[in-house]
Each structure stands twice: as structure tokens, then as C-alpha cells.
Motif scaffolding. Structure first.
Motif, PDB file in Angstrom:
ATOM      1  N   LEU A 329       0.838  -1.211   0.000  1.00 12.87           N
ATOM      2  CA  LEU A 329       0.000   0.000   0.000  1.00 12.87           C
ATOM      3  C   LEU A 329       0.868   1.254   0.000  1.00 12.87           C
ATOM      4  N   ASP A 330       1.975   1.220   0.753  1.00  9.66           N
ATOM      5  CA  ASP A 330       2.861   2.386   0.812  1.00  9.66           C
ATOM      6  C   ASP A 330       3.477   2.682  -0.549  1.00  9.66           C
ATOM      7  N   ALA A 331       3.624   1.647  -1.388  1.00 14.70           N
ATOM      8  CA  ALA A 331       4.259   1.822  -2.697  1.00 14.70           C
ATOM      9  C   ALA A 331       3.239   2.092  -3.805  1.00 14.70           C
ATOM     10  N   ALA A 332       1.944   1.976  -3.505  1.00 15.57           N
ATOM     11  CA  ALA A 332       0.923   1.980  -4.557  1.00 15.57           C
ATOM     12  C   ALA A 332       0.735   3.350  -5.203  1.00 15.57           C
ATOM     13  N   ASP A 333       0.444   3.329  -6.498  1.00 11.90           N
ATOM     14  CA  ASP A 333      -0.038   4.522  -7.207  1.00 11.90           C
ATOM     15  C   ASP A 333      -1.558   4.494  -7.313  1.00 11.90           C
ATOM     16  N   VAL A 334      -2.117   3.273  -7.402  1.00 11.61           N
ATOM     17  CA  VAL A 334      -3.563   3.082  -7.536  1.00 11.61           C
ATOM     18  C   VAL A 334      -3.980   1.978  -6.572  1.00 11.61           C
ATOM     19  N   VAL A 335      -5.087   2.186  -5.851  1.00  9.17           N
ATOM     20  CA  VAL A 335      -5.633   1.142  -4.982  1.00  9.17           C
ATOM     21  C   VAL A 335      -7.083   0.896  -5.385  1.00  9.17           C
ATOM     22  N   VAL A 336      -7.375  -0.340  -5.766  1.00  8.05           N
ATOM     23  CA  VAL A 336      -8.744  -0.738  -6.082  1.00  8.05           C
ATOM     24  C   VAL A 336      -9.258  -1.499  -4.867  1.00  8.05           C
ATOM     25  N   ALA A 337     -10.216  -0.884  -4.148  1.00  7.15           N
ATOM     26  CA  ALA A 337     -10.565  -1.383  -2.822  1.00  7.15           C
ATOM     27  C   ALA A 337     -11.990  -1.908  -2.762  1.00  7.15           C
ATOM     28  N   ASP A 338     -12.173  -2.995  -2.025  1.00  7.33           N
ATOM     29  CA  ASP A 338     -13.501  -3.532  -1.749  1.00  7.33           C
ATOM     30  C   ASP A 338     -14.135  -2.797  -0.580  1.00  7.33           C
ATOM     31  N   ARG A 339     -15.443  -2.963  -0.465  1.00  7.86           N
ATOM     32  CA  ARG A 339     -16.170  -2.361   0.649  1.00  7.86           C
ATOM     33  C   ARG A 339     -15.640  -2.858   1.993  1.00  7.86           C
ATOM     34  N   LEU A 340     -15.222  -4.132   2.055  1.00 11.98           N
ATOM     35  CA  LEU A 340     -14.780  -4.688   3.329  1.00 11.98           C
ATOM     36  C   LEU A 340     -13.290  -4.454   3.583  1.00 11.98           C
ATOM     37  N   ALA A 341     -12.601  -3.780   2.655  1.00 11.97           N
ATOM     38  CA  ALA A 341     -11.191  -3.468   2.908  1.00 11.97           C
ATOM     39  C   ALA A 341     -11.116  -2.440   4.037  1.00 11.97           C
ATOM     40  N   PRO A 342     -10.107  -2.525   4.907  1.00  8.81           N
ATOM     41  CA  PRO A 342     -10.012  -1.599   6.047  1.00  8.81           C
ATOM     42  C   PRO A 342      -9.954  -0.141   5.603  1.00  8.81           C
ATOM     43  N   ALA A 343     -10.970   0.635   5.999  1.00  7.01           N
ATOM     44  CA  ALA A 343     -11.104   2.010   5.503  1.00  7.01           C
ATOM     45  C   ALA A 343      -9.963   2.902   5.984  1.00  7.01           C
ATOM     46  N   ARG A 347      -7.319   5.912   4.161  1.00 11.25           N
ATOM     47  CA  ARG A 347      -7.071   7.289   4.607  1.00 11.25           C
ATOM     48  C   ARG A 347      -5.589   7.544   4.818  1.00 11.25           C
ATOM     49  N   GLY A 348      -4.813   6.480   5.047  1.00  7.96           N
ATOM     50  CA  GLY A 348      -3.389   6.647   5.326  1.00  7.96           C
ATOM     51  C   GLY A 348      -2.500   6.569   4.102  1.00  7.96           C
ATOM     52  N   LEU A 349      -3.084   6.521   2.891  1.00 10.39           N
ATOM     53  CA  LEU A 349      -2.265   6.413   1.685  1.00 10.39           C
ATOM     54  C   LEU A 349      -1.528   7.724   1.410  1.00 10.39           C
ATOM     55  N   ARG A 350      -0.472   7.628   0.599  1.00  3.90           N
ATOM     56  CA  ARG A 350       0.267   8.834   0.193  1.00  3.90           C
ATOM     57  C   ARG A 350      -0.673   9.781  -0.555  1.00  3.90           C
ATOM     58  N   PRO A 351      -0.404  11.095  -0.471  1.00  2.00           N
ATOM     59  CA  PRO A 351      -1.211  12.036  -1.254  1.00  2.00           C
ATOM     60  C   PRO A 351      -1.092  11.709  -2.740  1.00  2.00           C
ATOM     61  N   GLY A 352      -2.188  11.854  -3.462  1.00  3.90           N
ATOM     62  CA  GLY A 352      -2.142  11.643  -4.906  1.00  3.90           C
ATOM     63  C   GLY A 352      -2.390  10.218  -5.352  1.00  3.90           C
ATOM     64  N   VAL A 353      -2.530   9.291  -4.404  1.00  5.08           N
ATOM     65  CA  VAL A 353      -2.832   7.912  -4.805  1.00  5.08           C
ATOM     66  C   VAL A 353      -4.298   7.832  -5.232  1.00  5.08           C
ATOM     67  N   LEU A 354      -4.533   7.225  -6.386  1.00  8.64           N
ATOM     68  CA  LEU A 354      -5.902   7.084  -6.880  1.00  8.64           C
ATOM     69  C   LEU A 354      -6.570   5.892  -6.192  1.00  8.64           C
ATOM     70  N   VAL A 355      -7.736   6.139  -5.576  1.00  3.29           N
ATOM     71  CA  VAL A 355      -8.491   5.052  -4.953  1.00  3.29           C
ATOM     72  C   VAL A 355      -9.723   4.768  -5.806  1.00  3.29           C
ATOM     73  N   VAL A 356      -9.846   3.534  -6.262  1.00  2.00           N
ATOM     74  CA  VAL A 356     -11.005   3.103  -7.049  1.00  2.00           C
ATOM     75  C   VAL A 356     -11.881   2.253  -6.143  1.00  2.00           C
ATOM     76  N   ASP A 357     -13.126   2.656  -5.967  1.00  2.00           N
ATOM     77  CA  ASP A 357     -14.027   1.932  -5.073  1.00  2.00           C
ATOM     78  C   ASP A 357     -14.758   0.841  -5.850  1.00  2.00           C
ATOM     79  N   ALA A 358     -14.429  -0.387  -5.526  1.00  2.00           N
ATOM     80  CA  ALA A 358     -15.109  -1.513  -6.183  1.00  2.00           C
ATOM     81  C   ALA A 358     -16.143  -2.095  -5.227  1.00  2.00           C
ATOM     82  N   GLY A 359     -16.666  -1.258  -4.323  1.00  2.00           N
ATOM     83  CA  GLY A 359     -17.522  -1.728  -3.234  1.00  2.00           C
ATOM     84  C   GLY A 359     -18.642  -2.620  -3.719  1.00  2.00           C
ATOM     85  N   LYS A 360     -18.602  -3.857  -3.277  1.00  2.00           N
ATOM     86  CA  LYS A 360     -19.654  -4.781  -3.692  1.00  2.00           C
ATOM     87  C   LYS A 360     -20.743  -4.801  -2.616  1.00  2.00           C
TER      88      LYS A 360
END
Length: 544
Positions: A329-343, A347-360
Motif C-alpha cells: 500500500l505504501d508503494a501503490a499509485d492506484v488502490v482498487v478497494a472492496d467495501r470490506l477493505a479496512p477504511a 485514509r493513510g495512503l500517500r497524497p495523490g494515490v488514486l483510490v477506485v471503489d469496487a464496493g460490492k
């Protein structure tokens, strides 16, 4: 002047020409007779192996050596692999001592050789109308990549080129075609591609091939490829200079931007980590799929541009992810996250990281699995570091392997990071061990997303009901009444204890106790909602 014997340590190459150039350099230095003895060997891929070179020096009576890594930049080979190989030689030869030299570059002697190689390619054409693409190996060590940029600047200084741009043949951007495209857009008409490599090898050949391919598609450009540094007097001079420095104890490394000491964006996972041997993705493996490193060390895989890490985020709390998962996660440029992934992790990702919500959200708006796969592949192909963050473990009802297969079919590399599954953690956080000596010797984790009797269900409910061990039900909130009924109907005792755990590990964690035959009524009465885990069996009574 101290004339201690010199041990020259190369990384190794599959290229016979590269091995020959290394041997020629060793012989050139030997002929200088500036030191008492000289030998050289490789840590992998080529003969002679390092152990033969050390053995030869020891056999000739030497116990104190200068070991010089024949590398241009302090990256993984110089910082980790070569010291590890030398440490093994010290175990093999008790009493052996060595001073470790610093990497060769950046050094003005090498910049002069590069300029000569570029002039040879120019063959009389002027420098002023020439742009240079200086191509380094590329590394997962940002300091090593930065050094290529530094050398590009030093090569440009005072030599009158139109400009010098750095690029990399592997692991770092810009790639060879990308830097040539950049120079074309800057208005270049004549470009010399200069490999920043000591000797011939697979990667310098690749630089030539990629340059030729780009030139074939851009006939208006004059693209030429210069030779590598190679065996020459200047390189021999520099090796002997580094030999003298090592004996004086002067082995300054650039520690101000060393990723093992300072947190750099996207590389925070390296700080404080031992500098251990690591596998380079462009080093061809041997027939067993192993690299020629010794020992059973398994290096944590870093996340590289263009890769997808499928990461289990654990059962909910931010700090139940694995250390490796957090590093991804610390190295990520993009995070595609599920609804059950720890929220909180998002919030603790580096600034500018793209978060894609795949919330099922059940029956709510959700990305289809195909859309998720396409997003992972698209971002990876764009050269980003992609993390697919899931709750629990990605291979326990997480569809993680579907994503790994989709990436593989698209030619995208993946890294799998297991997670703590809620099937085990949910009961544990509520005080229930899913196995216990003398109580339960087996645990079955069951998906409840299809009710008993559904034509697509793969679960043998009758066999489960006959069992004596623990049954853990995930994704079963909707079907729990039918599931409990089927288990009782097929012979599980009606008074079997059950525990329902909701939001395990969170401040709002709740649990309810029940009998199996009353479970459906309890779930309806208490309006139990996902995410909930049901644990069925005698272990429930162990709860304090």
C-alpha cells in the motif's frame, strides 16, 4: 603504498562477449603490476564463479584482500548481493579479511569514456546538433536511478551536446522508446543512445534492439547507438583508484538519498530493512526457476511499476494487515478497494494515490468483476503500481485468483499477499478458537451466498451436518435460516451452540449466542446485517 591483492567481483552475464571483456580487464590490471595479485569472478550467471577467484588467491597465500564490486552504481548488487557472497567466502576461508571498495561511478574518467564512445558514433558530426539518451540498467533502488540522472547531467556539462536525457532499460521510467519519443518532441533530429554499462550483455543488446525498432518507425530521425564502456585503460585506472581508497578506509557512499536509510516516496518499506540479496526480475532464472543465489533467503517482493498486488487487508482493523501488505500500500499509485477493505488504510495512503471503489454492496451499485479486472489491467499497463485491496484473505471467497488469472492472460505480473481471514479471526476476536484440543480437530469454512438446494451450490450440506467439527459460515446472513434448517434436518444436533459475530475487531463489534435450531429466528429478531461470521460447534462453549 599498500599493494594488497585485488579481488574484482562482477555480477555476471549470459553474454560471452561481456564475460570476455571482464576477463580482459582483469588481465589488463594484472599486467599493470600495481598490486601484488589480481583475480576476478562472478556472483552468478557466468564462469568463473567468485568462489574460484577467492580460492585461487587464498591458494597463492593471500589472506587480506581488497574486494571491489565492479558495478557502476550502488544498488542491490553492490549493497546486498556481493557483500552476501563475500560473507559466504569468509565462512569458507577462516582468517580471510577484506576491505570492500565503493562502486565505480559516477566518476569523470567514466564520463570521458562515454563521451569518446558517443564521438565514435558521431564519426565527425558535431555535438551541438546531437541529443544523447543515456540509458542505465534501472533499479528498484531510487538512489541508483537518481545516479543515472546525475551522470546524464555531468555528461552534458561543458561538452556542447544539445542535451542529455536519462532513461532505463528495465524497472524504471522513462524506457528507451519513451526517452527517444521525449527527445523527438524536444525537436531532436540526431540522437546517440549511450548505454551506461560496463560490458556487453543481454540488457545493452536490448537497448540496441529497442533503439533500432524506434528508429524504424521514425525515419526522419538519425538514431545511433554508442558502445559500452568496455575494457579500457581508463576503467583500469579507476579500478586501481578505488583499490587505493578502500585501503585508506575511504568508501563514502551516498547515504543522504539511500532508500535503506531515508524514507523516499513509494519506497518507505525499505527503511531499516537489511540489505539482503534480492532477485532482479530481468535476471533469467535457471532451469528450476531459481536464481543463482545461495541460501534459502526469500526476499519480500517489492511492488514494481506495471504490477498488480492482490492484497488481503485482514478482518477489518487497520493494523491486522500484514507488514508486506502495508508495504505494498505504501508503494501503490492506484488502490482498487472492496467495501470490506479496512477504511483507515485508505485514509493513510500517500497524497495523490488514486483510490477506485469496487464496493460490492449486496445488490447495490457495484463494479462487475470484469470491470474490476479491466481497471487493474489498464492501470498496470499504464506503468502504475496497482494494489487490489480486499477484506480478509484474497483466496478465501475473495475472487482473488480470478483477478490473478485475468492479469496473467493480459500479460500483467501479479504479487499475492495473503491476509488474515475473518473465518478464523472473527471467531477468535469474539473469544472462540475454531479448533481446540479435545473439542474440535477440524474446521470447515463455508460460503453461504447460495442457500441449500440452490442448483449452483457446490456444498454438501448433508455431509457437513454429519461432521463433529467446527463450521464457519461466511456471507451467510441472507440464507442463515435455511442453512441452519438444513444442518438440523440432516442430523446436526438442534442444541449445537452457535455464535454470530458482527464487525469483528471494530469498536462496534457485537456477538450473539444461539442454538442451531433457533438461529434463524435470532438473526431475524436482532436484524443481523453483514459483515457477520457464524461459528457452529462445541468450540463456541469455550468462550469465557
Amino acid at each position: 603504498m599498500d599493494r594488497s591483492p585485488l579481488l574484482i567481483v562482477g555480477h555476471g552475464t549470459r553474454s560471452a562477449a561481456g564475460v570476455a571483456q571482464f576477463a580482459a580487464l582483469v588481465e589488463r590490471i594484472r599486467r599493470r603490476a600495481a598490486v601484488d595479485d589480481v583475480d576476478g569472478g562472478f556472483i552468478e550467471l557466468s564462469r568463473p564463479p567468485l568462489t574460484d577467484a577467492v580460492g585461487a588467491l587464498v591458494a597463492r597465500g593471500h589472506r587480506r584482500l581488497v574486494a571491489l564490486p565492479l558495478v557502476l552504481a550502488a544498488a542491490g548488487h553492490g549493497k546486498g548481493d556481493i557483500p552476501a557472497a563475500l560473507a559466504r567466502e569468509r565462512q569458507r576461508h577462516p582468517g580471510l579479511r577484506y576491505a570492500y571498495g565503493r562502486p565505480l561511478g559516477p566518476h569523470p574518467l567514466l564520463h570521458e569514456v562515454l563521451a569518446r564512445r558517443i564521438d565514435a558514433a558521431l564519426d565527425g558530426d558535431d555535438r551541438a546538433g546531437t541529443w544523447v539518451a543515456l540509458i542505465g540498467r534501472g533499479s528498484t533502488d531510487p538512489d541508483a536511478n537518481a545516479e543515472v540522472a546525475k551522470v546524464a547531467r555531468l555528461l552534458w556539462e561543458g561538452r556542447g551536446y544539445a542535451g542529455v536525457e536519462p532513461g532505463f532499460v528495465s524497472l524504471a521510467e522513462p524506457s528507451v522508446p519513451a526517452v527517444l519519443e521525449r527527445l523527438r518532441r524536444l525537436g531532436a533530429r540526431r540522437i546517440v543512445v549511450a548505454p551506461y554499462f560496463l560490458f556487453a550483455g543481454v540488457l545493452p543488446e536490448r537497448i540496441g534492439a529497442q533503439s533500432d525498432a524506434y528508429a524504424a518507425g521514425h525515419r526522419e530521425l538519425d538514431v545511433r547507438v554508442a558502445g559500452v564502456i568496455g575494457d579500457c585503460d581508463a576503467l583500469a585506472d579507476l579500478v586501481l583508484e578505488r583499490h587505493a581508497e578502500a585501503l585508506r578506509g575511504d568508501i563514502r557512499m551516498n547515504c543522504d538519498t539511500c532508500a535503506y536509510r531515508v524514507a523516499l516516496p513509494g519506497f518507505a518499506d525499505k527503511v531499516g530493512r537489511p540489505q539482503t540479496p534480492h532477485h532482479h526480475p530481468d535476471d533469467p532464472a535457471d532451469g528450476h526457476g531459481h536464481h543463482h543465489h545461495h541460501g534459502d533467503h526469500h526476499h519480500e517482493p517489492a511492488l514494481r511499476p506495471g504490477q498488480v498486488a492482490v492484497v488481503g487487508g485482514g478482518p477489518g482493523p487497520d493494523d491486522l494487515i500484514t507488514v508486506r501488505g502495508k508495504a505494498m500500500l505504501d508503494a501503490a499509485d492506484v488502490v482498487v478497494a472492496d467495501r470490506l477493505a479496512p477504511a483507515g488504510l485508505l485514509r493513510g495512503l500517500r497524497p495523490g494515490v488514486l483510490v477506485v471503489d469496487a464496493g460490492k454492496v449486496p445488490r447495490g451499485p457495484a463494479m462487475t468483476q470484469d470491470a474490476i479486472n479491466d481497471a487493474l489491467i489498464g492501470h498496470a499497463r499504464a506503468g502504475r503500481r496497482v494494489v487490489r485491496l480486499k477484506g480478509g484473505d484474497p483466496y478465501v471467497f475473495g475472487r482473488g485468483h480470478e483477478e490473478v488469472l485475468a492479469c496473467a492472460a493480459a500479460g500483467v505480473g501479479t504479487v499475492l499477499v495473503p491476509g488474515v481471514s475473518s473465518a478464523v479471526a472473527g471467531p477468535a476476536l469474539a473469544g472462540v478458537p475454531v479448533t481446540h484440543r479435545g473439542v474440535a480437530h477440524d474446521v470447515t469454512v463455508v460460503s453461504g451466498h447460495l442457500p441449500p438446494g440452490h442448483p449452483d451450490s457446490l456444498v454438501d450440506w448433508a455431509a457437513l451436518a454429519r461432521g463433529r467439527g467446527t463450521v464457519v459460515l461466511l456471507m451467510a446472513v441472507e440464507s442463515i435460516a435455511k442453512i441452519a434448517g438444513a444442518l438440523v434436518e440432516h442430523g446436526r444436533a438442534p442444541d449445537t451452540p452457535v455464535l454470530v459475530v458482527r464487525d469483528a475487531g471494530h469498536p462496534g463489534q457485537r456477538s450473539w449466542s444461539s442454538r442451531l435450531d433457533e438461529l434463524g429466528a435470532l438473526a431475524a429478531r436482532e436484524e443481523v446485517r453483514p459483515p457477520a461470521v457464524f461459528v457452529v460447534g462445541p468450540v463456541v462453549d469455550l468462550r469465557g
